[in-house]
Design an enzyme around this catalytic site. Structure first.
Site, PDB file in Angstrom:
ATOM      1  N   SER A  78       0.833  -1.195   0.000  1.00  0.00           N
ATOM      2  CA  SER A  78       0.000   0.000   0.000  1.00  0.00           C
ATOM      3  C   SER A  78       0.868   1.244   0.000  1.00  0.00           C
ATOM      4  CB  SER A  78      -0.934   0.002   1.211  1.00  0.00           C
ATOM      5  OG  SER A  78      -0.184   0.026   2.395  1.00  0.00           O
ATOM      6  N   ASP A  79       0.214   2.343  -0.283  1.00  0.00           N
ATOM      7  CA  ASP A  79       0.874   3.638  -0.220  1.00  0.00           C
ATOM      8  C   ASP A  79      -0.172   4.666   0.162  1.00  0.00           C
ATOM      9  OD1 ASP A  79       3.541   4.998  -0.815  1.00  0.00           O
ATOM     10  OD2 ASP A  79       2.111   6.293  -1.839  1.00  0.00           O
TER      11      ASP A  79
END
Length: 166
Positions: A78-79
């Protein structure tokens, strides 16, 4: 009837918050931190960058896994990006940078963009989803900014906490 084997789950993140989330879900997982360049591409929109980085993190971890691994694996990466009027705010470099960012965001509305990408191996199927949250920051004082920065939290960069009344 034989049971379907559970895929090996890899969290492609060193974030303690993301690891805690997986623990709270009761998931058995391995942490492999993706080491990628998180520099925005020229003219890249914050949402596009956030998706790209989540996908690249999953791919970077997949590249580190043995090519001959036969077991089914799910890599979750994720970011999260903070954007103010399409200007990307990365992780603060230091305390002074955190103060600058918090002053910029004070009494304004910005977006917190999060992307999660799941890469399935060995099929190489990848799915990415994005969520954008609009956050209205209150008009916190310089003293509150200083206290928050001294706490060390901004260096982990959970900007959504600052918008809450303390």
């Amino acid at each position: 009837m034989s049971a379907t084997p559970t895929p090996h789950l890899i969290l492609a993140s060193g974030s303690l918050r993301r690891q805690q989330f997986f623990h709270e879900l009761g998931l058995a997982f391995t942490v492999l931190v993706a080491d990628i360049d998180e520099t925005p591409l020229p003219g890249e929109h914050p949402s596009a960058m956030t998706c790209r980085l989540a996908e690249e993190k999953a791919r970077a971890v997949a590249a580190r896994i043995s090519a001959g691994a036969a077991s089914e694996t799910l890599i979750v990466a994720s970011d999260t990006t903070v954007a103010l009027e399409d200007v990307i705010y990365g992780k603060p470099l230091d305390a002074a940078d955190a103060v600058r960012m918090l002053r910029d965001l004070r009494a304004r509305t910005h977006q917190v963009i999060s992307a999660v990408s799941v890469l399935h191996l060995p099929s190489d199927r990848q799915t990415t989803r994005i969520n954008t949250t609009t956050v209205a920051m209150r008009d916190y004082s310089d003293a509150e900014i200083a206290a928050y920065v001294r706490s060390g939290d901004p260096l982990e960069w959970d900007i959504t906490r600052v918008g809450l009344d303390v």
